[in-house]
Write a protein that holds these residues in place. Structure first.
Motif, PDB file in Angstrom:
ATOM      1  N   GLN A  33      21.023 -12.761  34.067  1.00 28.37           N
ATOM      2  CA  GLN A  33      21.555 -14.033  33.577  1.00 28.37           C
ATOM      3  C   GLN A  33      22.220 -13.795  32.222  1.00 28.37           C
ATOM      4  O   GLN A  33      21.610 -13.223  31.330  1.00 28.37           O
ATOM      5  CB  GLN A  33      20.395 -15.018  33.416  1.00 28.37           C
ATOM      6  CG  GLN A  33      20.842 -16.449  33.408  1.00 28.37           C
ATOM      7  CD  GLN A  33      19.707 -17.429  33.677  1.00 28.37           C
ATOM      8  OE1 GLN A  33      18.631 -17.025  34.098  1.00 28.37           O
ATOM      9  NE2 GLN A  33      19.946 -18.700  33.406  1.00 28.37           N
ATOM     10  N   ASN A  37      22.311 -20.798  33.571  1.00 27.93           N
ATOM     11  CA  ASN A  37      22.750 -20.826  34.976  1.00 27.93           C
ATOM     12  C   ASN A  37      23.969 -19.947  35.251  1.00 27.93           C
ATOM     13  O   ASN A  37      24.710 -20.187  36.204  1.00 27.93           O
ATOM     14  CB  ASN A  37      23.070 -22.264  35.421  1.00 27.93           C
ATOM     15  CG  ASN A  37      21.871 -23.163  35.300  1.00 27.93           C
ATOM     16  OD1 ASN A  37      20.777 -22.793  35.729  1.00 27.93           O
ATOM     17  ND2 ASN A  37      22.046 -24.324  34.697  1.00 27.93           N
ATOM     18  N   ASP A  38      24.199 -18.972  34.400  1.00 27.31           N
ATOM     19  CA  ASP A  38      25.400 -18.154  34.469  1.00 27.31           C
ATOM     20  C   ASP A  38      24.980 -16.711  34.768  1.00 27.31           C
ATOM     21  O   ASP A  38      24.359 -16.057  33.935  1.00 27.31           O
ATOM     22  CB  ASP A  38      26.110 -18.242  33.111  1.00 27.31           C
ATOM     23  CG  ASP A  38      27.507 -17.685  33.175  1.00 27.31           C
ATOM     24  OD1 ASP A  38      27.955 -17.303  34.279  1.00 27.31           O
ATOM     25  OD2 ASP A  38      28.166 -17.624  32.115  1.00 27.31           O
ATOM     26  N   PHE A  39      25.349 -16.221  35.974  1.00 28.88           N
ATOM     27  CA  PHE A  39      24.831 -14.931  36.419  1.00 28.88           C
ATOM     28  C   PHE A  39      25.925 -13.871  36.492  1.00 28.88           C
ATOM     29  O   PHE A  39      27.090 -14.174  36.644  1.00 28.88           O
ATOM     30  CB  PHE A  39      24.161 -15.078  37.794  1.00 28.88           C
ATOM     31  CG  PHE A  39      22.939 -15.951  37.728  1.00 28.88           C
ATOM     32  CD1 PHE A  39      21.712 -15.402  37.382  1.00 28.88           C
ATOM     33  CD2 PHE A  39      23.025 -17.319  37.961  1.00 28.88           C
ATOM     34  CE1 PHE A  39      20.579 -16.197  37.289  1.00 28.88           C
ATOM     35  CE2 PHE A  39      21.898 -18.128  37.871  1.00 28.88           C
ATOM     36  CZ  PHE A  39      20.679 -17.566  37.535  1.00 28.88           C
ATOM     37  N   THR A  89      30.167 -15.740  41.756  1.00 25.60           N
ATOM     38  CA  THR A  89      29.026 -14.807  41.669  1.00 25.60           C
ATOM     39  C   THR A  89      27.748 -15.423  42.236  1.00 25.60           C
ATOM     40  O   THR A  89      26.983 -14.745  42.926  1.00 25.60           O
ATOM     41  CB  THR A  89      28.810 -14.374  40.205  1.00 25.60           C
ATOM     42  OG1 THR A  89      29.955 -13.640  39.799  1.00 25.60           O
ATOM     43  CG2 THR A  89      27.595 -13.482  40.047  1.00 25.60           C
ATOM     44  N   THR A  90      27.531 -16.711  41.999  1.00 25.61           N
ATOM     45  CA  THR A  90      26.309 -17.338  42.523  1.00 25.61           C
ATOM     46  C   THR A  90      26.308 -17.298  44.048  1.00 25.61           C
ATOM     47  O   THR A  90      25.295 -16.968  44.670  1.00 25.61           O
ATOM     48  CB  THR A  90      26.179 -18.780  41.996  1.00 25.61           C
ATOM     49  OG1 THR A  90      26.144 -18.714  40.570  1.00 25.61           O
ATOM     50  CG2 THR A  90      24.911 -19.449  42.502  1.00 25.61           C
ATOM     51  N   ASN A  91      27.454 -17.584  44.675  1.00 26.72           N
ATOM     52  CA  ASN A  91      27.548 -17.460  46.137  1.00 26.72           C
ATOM     53  C   ASN A  91      27.225 -16.030  46.559  1.00 26.72           C
ATOM     54  O   ASN A  91      26.469 -15.813  47.516  1.00 26.72           O
ATOM     55  CB  ASN A  91      28.962 -17.810  46.628  1.00 26.72           C
ATOM     56  CG  ASN A  91      29.234 -19.298  46.632  1.00 26.72           C
ATOM     57  OD1 ASN A  91      28.318 -20.104  46.486  1.00 26.72           O
ATOM     58  ND2 ASN A  91      30.495 -19.670  46.789  1.00 26.72           N
ATOM     59  N   LYS A  94      23.609 -15.312  46.427  1.00 22.43           N
ATOM     60  CA  LYS A  94      22.894 -16.047  47.480  1.00 22.43           C
ATOM     61  C   LYS A  94      23.285 -15.589  48.884  1.00 22.43           C
ATOM     62  O   LYS A  94      22.806 -16.139  49.872  1.00 22.43           O
ATOM     63  CB  LYS A  94      23.201 -17.553  47.359  1.00 22.43           C
ATOM     64  CG  LYS A  94      22.578 -18.208  46.143  1.00 22.43           C
ATOM     65  CD  LYS A  94      21.115 -18.379  46.383  1.00 22.43           C
ATOM     66  CE  LYS A  94      20.421 -19.154  45.292  1.00 22.43           C
ATOM     67  NZ  LYS A  94      18.951 -19.024  45.439  1.00 22.43           N
TER      68      LYS A  94
END
Ligand code: IPD
Ligand code: CA
Ligand code: CA
Length: 267
Positions: A33, A37-39, A89-91, A94
């Motif tokens: 992180q 909420n920023d990965f 990046t979050t997609n 996941k």
């Protein structure tokens, strides 16, 4: 073809192929992180390195601004390559297969060429200023909605700046009453590419960074659309507040967005 577009495409494909390869081996992905909420992952960084190698080989003197590496000043400050090696990046973390590489080349502050590459679908969106936008070589035209009636709009939630959520959801409430539906895809670069392709009719988001939208912005404009900030101006490089669509959709979006603007967003 514009020589810089040729290099941008080569770089985007190389970065994108690395991302797609890593998607198959999730155990090798290390996420950390970097903000609220920023990965970021090792793949964001590795893809950026590959992209930069391709650009550096062709244009050693140009300046590069990458999301993960920051600014690499070159002898030539007038030509800047703005890179998001992995938008979505979050997609990616996941394992939701919707993300892209975005590369834009800005000459004296004006974007000349742009590429947004979706490696999972092998869709390459590209544009050169004054020469139109294309998807895998086919000319793109944005949607032709006359107002928000029947439109599908894309957006991003302000997940990194949740202080804006009351304002944002007020805008959403009013817009949702006017449009057919919304999409929140998780990649601003692809949202803009999809506006250019007419797959969605419009897009808005608060507080993006230049690498999120520098490529997509030219795609939208070259497909006949327009991009503005929240007050209908062109200060979005600084504010990151973006509205995109065909001119009539942008006008309709702005009339609601302007109405609901909080003081913090009146710039
Ligand atoms: C993000 C994506 C997302 C948007 C965020 C961006 P990243 O980029 O574009 O759709 O809502 O604001 O930061 O961090 O995945 O490169
Ligand atoms: Ca991004
Ligand atoms: Ca990114």
């Amino acid at each position: 073809m514009h020589p810089m577009l040729n290099i941008a495409i080569r770089a985007a494909r190389k970065g994108g192929n690395l991302i797609a390869k890593n998607y198959e081996t999730p155990d090798a992905i290390e996420a950390s992180q970097k903000g609220s909420n920023d990965f970021v992952t090792n793949v964001d960084r590795d893809a950026e390195r590959l992209i930069i190698d391709v650009i550096r080989k062709a244009y050693p003197q140009h300046t590069i601004i990458g999301e993960e590496c920051g600014e690499l000043a070159g002898e030539d400050q007038d030509i800047q390559w703005v890179i998001d090696p992995l938008d979505g990046t979050t997609n990616f973390i996941k394992r939701l297969p919707h993300f892209a590489v975005s590369i834009a080349v800005r000459v004296k502050g004006r974007t000349e060429v742009a590429v947004v590459y979706d490696p999972m679908r092998n869709e390459l969106f590209s544009a050169a200023r004054g020469q139109g936008a294309q998807l895998n070589g086919y000319r793109l035209r944005g949607g032709n909605a006359r107002d928000l009636d029947g439109t599908v709009l894309a957006t991003g939630f302000p997940f990194k700046q949740k202080q804006h959520s009351p304002t944002y959801f007020r805008m959403m409430e009013v817009l949702f009453a006017q449009c057919a539906d919304f999409r929140r895809t998780g990649s601003a670069a692809l949202d803009l590419a999809y506006v250019a392709a007419g797959r969605v009719d419009g897009f808005f988001e608060i507080g993006l960074k230049p690498w999120d939208f520098a490529g997509g912005e030219l795609l939208v404009r070259e497909a006949g659309g327009m991009v503005t900030d929240f007050i209908g101006g062109h200060n979005y490089m600084a504010t990151g507040n973006i509205v995109a669509g065909n001119p009539r959709v942008v006008k309709s979006l702005l009339s609601t967005i302007r109405e609901e603007l909080s003081d913090a967003l009146k710039r």
